[in-house]
Design a protein around this motif. Structure first.
Motif, PDB file in Angstrom:
ATOM      1  N   MET A 142       0.823  -1.192   0.000  1.00  0.00           N
ATOM      2  CA  MET A 142       0.000   0.000   0.000  1.00  0.00           C
ATOM      3  C   MET A 142       0.868   1.258   0.000  1.00  0.00           C
ATOM      4  N   GLU A 143       2.037   1.171   0.610  1.00  0.00           N
ATOM      5  CA  GLU A 143       2.946   2.309   0.639  1.00  0.00           C
ATOM      6  C   GLU A 143       3.441   2.643  -0.768  1.00  0.00           C
ATOM      7  N   THR A 144       3.789   1.626  -1.535  1.00  0.00           N
ATOM      8  CA  THR A 144       4.267   1.851  -2.892  1.00  0.00           C
ATOM      9  C   THR A 144       3.181   2.472  -3.748  1.00  0.00           C
ATOM     10  N   LEU A 145       1.967   2.015  -3.563  1.00  0.00           N
ATOM     11  CA  LEU A 145       0.846   2.570  -4.316  1.00  0.00           C
ATOM     12  C   LEU A 145       0.644   4.048  -4.005  1.00  0.00           C
ATOM     13  N   SER A 146       0.789   4.433  -2.752  1.00  0.00           N
ATOM     14  CA  SER A 146       0.604   5.843  -2.407  1.00  0.00           C
ATOM     15  C   SER A 146       1.714   6.718  -2.993  1.00  0.00           C
TER      16      SER A 146
ATOM     17  N   SER B  23       8.516  15.146   1.364  1.00  0.00           N
ATOM     18  CA  SER B  23       7.493  15.470   2.362  1.00  0.00           C
ATOM     19  C   SER B  23       6.729  14.227   2.793  1.00  0.00           C
ATOM     20  N   ARG B  24       6.562  13.282   1.885  1.00  0.00           N
ATOM     21  CA  ARG B  24       5.876  12.031   2.232  1.00  0.00           C
ATOM     22  C   ARG B  24       6.698  11.225   3.236  1.00  0.00           C
TER      23      ARG B  24
ATOM     24  N   LEU C 217       1.868  13.281   8.090  1.00  0.00           N
ATOM     25  CA  LEU C 217       0.511  13.649   7.692  1.00  0.00           C
ATOM     26  C   LEU C 217      -0.177  12.437   7.081  1.00  0.00           C
ATOM     27  N   ASN C 218      -1.469  12.533   6.959  1.00  0.00           N
ATOM     28  CA  ASN C 218      -2.214  11.502   6.264  1.00  0.00           C
ATOM     29  C   ASN C 218      -1.737  11.468   4.812  1.00  0.00           C
ATOM     30  N   LYS C 219      -1.439  10.274   4.291  1.00  0.00           N
ATOM     31  CA  LYS C 219      -0.846  10.194   2.956  1.00  0.00           C
ATOM     32  C   LYS C 219      -1.789  10.691   1.873  1.00  0.00           C
TER      33      LYS C 219
ATOM     34  N   LEU D  22      -4.155  13.045   2.282  1.00  0.00           N
ATOM     35  CA  LEU D  22      -4.213  14.489   2.421  1.00  0.00           C
ATOM     36  C   LEU D  22      -2.971  15.132   1.805  1.00  0.00           C
ATOM     37  N   LEU D  23      -1.835  14.493   1.991  1.00  0.00           N
ATOM     38  CA  LEU D  23      -0.594  14.994   1.408  1.00  0.00           C
ATOM     39  C   LEU D  23      -0.642  14.947  -0.123  1.00  0.00           C
ATOM     40  N   ILE D  24      -1.274  13.910  -0.670  1.00  0.00           N
ATOM     41  CA  ILE D  24      -1.441  13.822  -2.124  1.00  0.00           C
ATOM     42  C   ILE D  24      -2.285  14.985  -2.620  1.00  0.00           C
ATOM     43  N   LEU D  25      -3.382  15.271  -1.931  1.00  0.00           N
ATOM     44  CA  LEU D  25      -4.244  16.389  -2.311  1.00  0.00           C
ATOM     45  C   LEU D  25      -3.493  17.723  -2.232  1.00  0.00           C
ATOM     46  N   ILE D  26      -2.693  17.898  -1.189  1.00  0.00           N
ATOM     47  CA  ILE D  26      -1.903  19.124  -1.045  1.00  0.00           C
ATOM     48  C   ILE D  26      -0.936  19.274  -2.211  1.00  0.00           C
ATOM     49  N   TRP D  27      -0.263  18.197  -2.610  1.00  0.00           N
ATOM     50  CA  TRP D  27       0.707  18.287  -3.694  1.00  0.00           C
ATOM     51  C   TRP D  27       0.043  18.462  -5.057  1.00  0.00           C
TER      52      TRP D  27
END
Length: 175
Positions: free
Chosen positions: A1-5, A51-52, A57-59, A61-66
């Motif tokens: 799941m980490e790789t997917l994020s 940053s990841r 942070l929630n992964k 939420l961090l995707i949305l921020i980026w």
């Protein structure tokens, strides 16, 4: 799941950047990426991955921020770019304005997605070229010598030709 994020983070930040550039460029301009765009995208990816790994942070939420940050950077980059005055190749036929609001929104989304996809495919192909093809070409250029030029010991570069028997049997074997 980490790789997917991580993969989602990289791809969606590219979507954000290309969406920002295509949206700000306007609906009649087919914007083409430059070397500066490739460098900015690599910096965005570096910052996103850093940053990841660093921030707690929630992964998602961090995707949305980026994605939002990459879109903002894309808009800012287009502001400083000298845009061509030519029309996009995607909008050659005259636009038919539908009366239905949903059809109008769908048509605008289609035009925007064509511009964004064109920009994004050029970015991906350019990165593929610089990451995979260029190192391979440099390695072939450095380590191979198909013309036998590097290790020539004689003064001339002429190669001796093998003598071929010009008999009838040799001519028949050509077919």
């Amino acid at each position: 799941m980490e790789t997917l994020s991580f993969i989602v983070l990289i791809l969606l930040s590219l979507v954000g950047y290309s969406g920002g550039t295509a949206g700000k460029a306007g609906k009649h301009i087919d914007i083409k990426p430059q070397l500066f765009d490739l460098i900015i995208i690599l910096l965005i990816w570096t910052g996103a991955i850093y940053s990841r790994l660093t921030f707690d942070l929630n992964k998602w939420l961090l995707i949305l921020i980026w994605v939002v940050l990459a879109a903002t950077i894309g808009v800012i980059v287009v502001l400083f770019r000298k845009l061509p005055k030519e029309k996009s190749s995607h909008n050659k036929e005259p636009e038919k304005v539908p009366k239905n609001l949903i059809k109008k929104l769908w048509q605008r989304w289609g035009n925007f997605s064509k511009r964004m996809g064109s920009f994004q495919s050029r970015i991906i192909l350019s990165l593929f070229f610089f990451i995979f093809v260029t190192p391979f070409a440099l390695a072939v250029k450095i380590f191979s010598d198909p013309l036998n030029i590097k290790h020539q010991t004689t003064k001339s570069h002429w190669l001796t030709k093998k003598e071929i028997n010009a008999d009838l049997e040799q001519s028949r074997r050509q077919f």
